[in-house]
Design an enzyme around this catalytic site. Structure first.
Site, short mmCIF file in Angstrom:
data_model
loop_
_atom_site.label_atom_id
_atom_site.label_comp_id
_atom_site.label_asym_id
_atom_site.label_seq_id
_atom_site.Cartn_x
_atom_site.Cartn_y
_atom_site.Cartn_z
CE LYS A 20 -0.68 0.51 5.12
NZ LYS A 20 -1.53 -0.41 5.93
NE ARG A 115 -5.75 0.44 11.03
CZ ARG A 115 -4.95 -0.09 10.81
NH1 ARG A 115 -4.14 1.37 9.90
NH2 ARG A 115 -4.21 -1.10 10.05
C1 LIG Z 1 -0.56 -1.48 7.34
C2 LIG Z 1 -0.71 -2.28 7.49
C3 LIG Z 1 0.38 -3.61 7.52
C4 LIG Z 1 1.66 -2.98 7.15
O1 LIG Z 1 2.04 -1.96 7.60
P1 LIG Z 1 3.82 -1.26 7.90
O2 LIG Z 1 3.96 -0.49 9.26
O3 LIG Z 1 3.68 -0.81 6.55
O4 LIG Z 1 4.80 -2.65 7.75
C5 LIG Z 1 0.47 -4.42 8.28
N1 LIG Z 1 -0.95 -4.69 8.67
C6 LIG Z 1 -2.38 -3.60 8.71
C7 LIG Z 1 -3.71 -4.03 9.08
C8 LIG Z 1 -2.12 -2.37 7.95
O5 LIG Z 1 -3.13 -1.94 7.51
#
Ligand SMILES: *Cc1c(COP(=O)(O)O)cnc(C)c1O
Length: 349
Positions: A20, A115
């Site tokens: 992402k 969250r």
């Molecule tokens: C964005 C996200 C990740 C990855 O996080 P990083 O800090 O980019 O490694 C993993 N799990 C969820 C649910 C996320 O939203």
């Protein structure tokens, strides 16, 4: 990603490579696959669809809890998702049966970051039992958690043990082991580095660290040196200089608010040479997320489409038409890869 997969493998953990931050670049997904990730994950369905279209063979994992309105697409595009609502799971069952597919879910436990996720262990166990016994198109693959996000809660050994305890409660209720216990994102590498990650945790979902290396929070906020072996130049921003006039550093006139309604503090450093770049906050967000590669350069302020860089102390002489380069922190990568004003040039693929 190869390095991260290696660290995790030693601890018995498989990695979901999260794309992402790159707005779902298909090459990131293909690289992850090559480097030994076991899932490709993203928070947006169209990004997972792009990975699939590019030929990624790994199972795809939707990591933003889905909207009910996108379940049809989600069941079509991906095999796994994170879930935190019974209503959505019921709607997912209907959609999965309609498409004659089995969709795998990871139920989220909110361990305090506030969250997504079930907040009470009993509720999560009840929902897990419901999915296991009542839903035919939905397979309970495991449980997971997310920390170090909106609530900035640290993924301590205690939180990891709590997740394992919830997983054990689910396993007892359904009478079989779970395939997945997903311990979090990049920040959950801290207990792994400390050697206190419980054996039961067998998945981490990693994105940020791979793109930012030592520029990531693990280094900048937690002072962890382990990430120093990774590159901090995976993404480099190149921006063109459109002006280099020497000007006062303090604005002249009665001060109100800037382009974003803020009242910044200006330091009077006399007259200095300043480069204006043809890129701005509309493209990258905050100036603090750009780190100039050129020694002596300092990003001082920006509007939506202009960035002002102090170049008075640079040894190299900067002219209009020159290109200045910047390393990027996470949110700048996130935004720049999505900006229609920015061209992504890919090296080595
Ligand atoms: C964005 C996200 C990740 C990855 O996080 P990083 O800090 O980019 O490694 C993993 N799990 C969820 C649910 C996320 O939203």
């Amino acid at each position: 990603m190869r390095t991260v997969v290696g660290w995790c493998k030693e601890a018995g953990i498989d990695v979901a490579g999260v794309t992402k931050a790159t707005t779902g670049m298909a090459t990131a997904a293909l690289d992850y696959e090559e480097c030994g990730a076991k899932w490709i994950a993203s928070s947006r369905l169209e990004q997972l669809e792009r990975a699939k279209a590019a030929g990624v063979k790994l199972p795809l994992l939707m990591i933003r809890v889905p909207m009910i309105s996108e379940l049809e697409d989600m069941v079509r595009v991906c095999d796994y998702s994170l879930q935190s609502s019974l209503d959505t799971l019921k709607a997912l069952e209907t959609e999965a049966l309609k498409q004659d597919r089995t969709h795998n879910v990871i139920l989220m436990a909110d361990l305090g970051d506030l969250r997504e996720g079930f907040f009470e262990k009993e509720e999560l166990v009840d929902v897990a039992e419901y999915v296991e016994n009542k839903l035919d198109g939905v397979h309970l693959a495991g449980i997971g958690t997310n920390l170090g996000c909106v609530g900035s809660v640290k993924p301590t050994e205690e939180k990891m043990l709590m997740l394992c305890d919830w997983a054990a409660a689910v396993e007892e209720a359904i009478g079989r082991p779970l395939e997945i216990v997903s311990g979090g994102a990049t920040s959950s590498l801290i207990p792994l580095f400390d050697g206190v990650m419980p054996k039961k945790i067998n998945m981490l979902r990693i994105g940020a660290l791979v793109f930012c290396g030592p520029m990531e929070d693990l280094r900048t906020c937690y002072g962890r040196e382990e990430a120093d072996v990774l590159s901090d130049e995976v993404f480099i921003l190149e921006a063109e200089v459109i002006e280099t006039n020497t000007k006062p550093t303090h604005p002249i006139g009665e001060l109100g608010v800037d382009a974003f309604g803020q009242k910044p503090h200006y330091v009077d450093r006399g007259r200095r040479r300043r480069a204006i770049l043809a890129i701005g906050r509309a493209d990258y967000g905050d100036i603090g997320d750009l780190v100039p590669q050129l020694e002596g350069a300092e990003v001082v302020m920006a509007s939506g489409d202009h960035t002002i860089v102090d170049i008075e102390d640079c040894k190299e002489f900067i002219r209009v038409g020159d290109i200045m380069r910047f390393k990027l922190r996470y949110s700048a990568i996130l935004r720049l890869t999505a900006s229609e004003n920015v061209t992504i040039k890919e090296k080595g693929r």
